[in-house]
Scaffold this active site. Structure first.
Site, mmCIF file in Angstrom:
data_model
loop_
_atom_site.group_PDB
_atom_site.id
_atom_site.type_symbol
_atom_site.label_atom_id
_atom_site.label_comp_id
_atom_site.label_asym_id
_atom_site.label_seq_id
_atom_site.Cartn_x
_atom_site.Cartn_y
_atom_site.Cartn_z
ATOM 1 N N HIS A 121 0.845 -1.204 0.000
ATOM 2 C CA HIS A 121 0.000 0.000 0.000
ATOM 3 C C HIS A 121 0.880 1.254 0.000
ATOM 4 O O HIS A 121 0.671 2.180 -0.801
ATOM 5 C CB HIS A 121 -0.912 -0.040 1.225
ATOM 6 N N GLU A 122 1.881 1.286 0.878
ATOM 7 C CA GLU A 122 2.749 2.462 0.977
ATOM 8 C C GLU A 122 3.628 2.621 -0.265
ATOM 9 O O GLU A 122 3.893 3.740 -0.704
ATOM 10 C CB GLU A 122 3.592 2.407 2.251
ATOM 11 N N TYR B 124 -9.258 1.621 1.767
ATOM 12 C CA TYR B 124 -9.402 1.282 3.183
ATOM 13 C C TYR B 124 -10.519 0.251 3.356
ATOM 14 O O TYR B 124 -11.430 0.155 2.545
ATOM 15 C CB TYR B 124 -9.753 2.521 4.002
ATOM 16 N N HIS C 164 -5.402 7.211 -2.238
ATOM 17 C CA HIS C 164 -6.351 6.189 -1.820
ATOM 18 C C HIS C 164 -7.502 6.063 -2.819
ATOM 19 O O HIS C 164 -8.010 7.067 -3.316
ATOM 20 C CB HIS C 164 -6.943 6.524 -0.444
ATOM 21 N N HIS D 106 1.561 4.276 -2.885
ATOM 22 C CA HIS D 106 1.570 5.726 -2.624
ATOM 23 C C HIS D 106 2.853 6.318 -3.196
ATOM 24 O O HIS D 106 2.839 7.338 -3.880
ATOM 25 C CB HIS D 106 1.557 6.012 -1.120
#
Length: 198
Positions: free
Chosen positions: A72-73, A132, A82, A76
């Site tokens: 996920h990071e 999320y 998101h 980014h």
């Protein structure tokens, strides 16, 4: 470090993005700097490339040392926000701000205006590594049960969105979107590889 490499491998296996190990940062401004001791704590990364300095990715142990969280990071870091912040998200989900923990900044759930993001034409993706989960950063009720912060629109309201740690992979739509954004750079690299210059 194995989990970082596994997350990078997931991106390299499914997209045209490649990571290169930096042997020395002498004279190099643009690279990812992994840390686990940032005073801000938590799991976070800058979004996208910064040509002036290194991009910091903080993976505070132990909660961040999970392949899904690292992936996920990393996404980014290569330039993606998101999924649940897309301008069209209200067609697919409801965000229950009243259930978001007060210590969490509301901007983690806010919707971006259309001019802030690139519309690739890729459909909204509830399975995205960048989405999320149903109970993300939610408060708990008096019985200790977490309250939902994100619900799918009816008729799928009861269907849970899994936590990032439970889906440590790029979805097919994640991969399609990354390949779309990086298509030009990847064509350049493929041309150089074909000429034996890489």
């Amino acid at each position: 470090m194995d989990l970082i490499h596994e997350a990078m491998d997931e991106i390299e296996k499914k997209t045209c993005v490649r990571f290169q190990r930096l042997k020395s940062d002498h004279g190099v401004k643009n690279f990812v700097h992994f840390t686990a001791t940032n005073p801000l704590g938590g799991c976070w990364s800058s979004v996208g490339m910064d040509t002036r300095r290194s991009q910091v990715m903080n993976l505070q142990k132990p909660e961040c040392w999970d392949k899904g969280v690292i992936l996920h990071e990393l996404v980014h870091n290569i330039g993606f926000y998101h999924e649940h912040q897309r301008p069209d998200r209200d067609n697919y989900i409801d965000v229950l701000y009243r259930n978001v923990r007060p210590d969490i900044e509301a901007h983690q759930f806010s919707k971006f205006p259309p001019h802030k993001v690139v519309d690739t034409g890729i459909p909204y993706d509830l399975d995205s590594i960048m989405h999320y989960d149903t109970h993300a950063f939610g408060i708990v009720d008096e019985t200790g049960h977490p309250l939902p912060t994100i619900l799918q629109k009816p008729p799928n309201q009861a269907q849970m969105i899994l936590p990032i740690w439970a889906r440590p992979y790029l979805s097919p739509l994640d991969a399609a979107e990354i390949n779309h954004i990086y298509a030009g750079e990847c064509r350049k690299r493929a041309d150089l590889e074909a000429k034996g210059l890489l």
